[in-house]
Enzyme design. Structure first.
Site, PDB file in Angstrom:
ATOM      1  CB  THR A 168      10.469 -68.495  40.019  1.00 49.71           C
ATOM      2  OG1 THR A 168       9.988 -69.743  39.596  1.00 49.71           O
ATOM      3  CG2 THR A 168      11.210 -67.895  38.844  1.00 49.71           C
TER       4      THR A 168
ATOM      5  CG  LEU B  74       6.942 -62.311  44.278  1.00 53.92           C
ATOM      6  CD1 LEU B  74       7.408 -60.950  44.719  1.00 53.92           C
ATOM      7  CD2 LEU B  74       5.504 -62.382  43.787  1.00 53.92           C
ATOM      8  CG  HIS B  75       6.843 -67.887  38.960  1.00 53.71           C
ATOM      9  ND1 HIS B  75       7.343 -69.105  39.199  1.00 53.71           N
ATOM     10  CD2 HIS B  75       5.385 -68.051  39.303  1.00 53.71           C
ATOM     11  CE1 HIS B  75       6.428 -69.989  39.790  1.00 53.71           C
ATOM     12  NE2 HIS B  75       5.269 -69.220  39.806  1.00 53.71           N
ATOM     13  CG  ASP B  76       6.047 -63.626  35.506  1.00 54.93           C
ATOM     14  OD1 ASP B  76       7.137 -64.942  34.995  1.00 54.93           O
ATOM     15  OD2 ASP B  76       5.320 -63.577  35.116  1.00 54.93           O
TER      16      ASP B  76
END
Ligand code: BDR
Ligand code: CA
Length: 312
Positions: free
Chosen positions: A194, A240-242
């Protein structure tokens, strides 16, 4: 037939983008959104989840409030990253859609019992409290879960909340340890992936210019929370990890990783919440997770651009 998913979340600007990506994708059927305490307390995460489904024009997607605190620890939050509301960056109206009366954990249990075994994927993008609590209350559902695709942990990137631990795992390491030991097929999107999923100034401009309301919302959120990563890590944009979890379900070829053993440290003097990933396969512990390490960044942002443009 669309893939059935439950999103378990603590929104969070990047959680919000993940939810929008899922709601924009007709390959997916979002059965429900369960809020958990994490980035901000539960009262705020369930409110944020309701604001997001309304923004996406999907008030039909039910939102449930889950656990208020980790299984056995005090809650640690991340307002320093996400702002006081968790969704700082834009103002959204008070949602008309109400939170469901059923507890989020009961929803997870009921849904896994009602739907065909092996047909529902869980997508946790916050601390793993609700998921572990559901398995504690109803061990019979464990074998009914198709897979778990989660954002959490880190190996090469080490930690973002302590020198050794990533936030989602650190907040509730006991819950994470139970989920990682569940035997369910796990797909892990760690910081190693991420931290490469960084927004660019051009992409944010493109979002801001979309002729809908969701594009400018995404631009406002990423503008806000990229400040933290830029100052802290010298990053070029916001990670934008998720959304990487939803992107993996939609286009797994965008990612590369290894099927390895991952254990959760719960009692470390300095390392509580660490994901001890046997990347080099030096132990004889059995693999329990597909641990991803790389993402095709351009492919990921092309997917996001395409899908966010489909929303109102
Ligand atoms: C994770 O923690 C939260 O701050 C983000 O929403 C993401 O789920 C990254 O460590
Ligand atoms: Ca999150």
């Amino acid at each position: 037939m669309a893939q059935k998913i439950i999103i378990d979340t603590d929104p969070g600007q990047d959680d919000a983008v993940a939810i929008l990506l899922a709601l924009a994708s007709n390959e997916l059927q979002v059965l429900g959104i369960t809020a958990v305490a994490g980035n901000v307390p539960l009262a705020q995460t369930q409110l944020n989840a309701r604001k997001i489904v309304e923004l996406a024009g999907r008030p039909d997607v039910p939102v449930f409030a889950g656990c208020e605190r980790p299984l056995s620890r005090n809650l640690v939050t991340a307002e320093h990253v996400h702002g006081k509301t968790g969704l700082d960056g834009i103002e959204l109206p008070e949602p008309a859609v109400q939170v469901q009366a059923e507890h989020g954990v009961d929803f997870i249990v009921r849904t896994l019992r009602e739907e065909d075994a092996g047909s529902v994927t869980l997508v946790p993008i916050g601390p793993l409290t609700n998921i572990a609590e559901a398995f504690r209350r109803a061990p019979d559902i464990i074998e009914r879960v198709q897979q778990i695709v989660l954002m959490g942990g880190a190996y090469f990137e080490v930690g973002n909340i302590t020198p050794a631990a990533e936030f989602n795992i650190y907040v509730d390491p006991e819950a994470a340890a139970e989920v990682f030991a569940s035997g369910i097929p796990l797909v892990v999107l760690p910081l190693d992936v991420t931290h490469s999923a960084l927004t660019s100034a051009d992409w944010v401009k493109h979002m801001a210019a979309l002729p809908n309301r969701c594009g400018p919302a995404v631009a406002g959120w990423t503008d806000f929370f990229e400040r933290f990563d830029k100052e802290k890590y010298g990053s070029l944009g916001a990670p934008l990890h998720d959304p990487c979890t939803i992107a993996w379900i939609l286009q797994p070829d965008l990612f590369k990783g290894r099927h390895i053993n991952v254990e959760i440290e719960t009692t470390g003097r300095f390392t509580t919440g660490m994901t001890v990933a046997d990347w080099w396969r030096v132990s004889d512990r059995a693999p329990n997770a597909l641990f991803l390490r790389e993402v095709d960044r351009d492919g990921l942002f092309a997917l996001l651009s395409d899908r966010i443009a489909r929303l109102p």
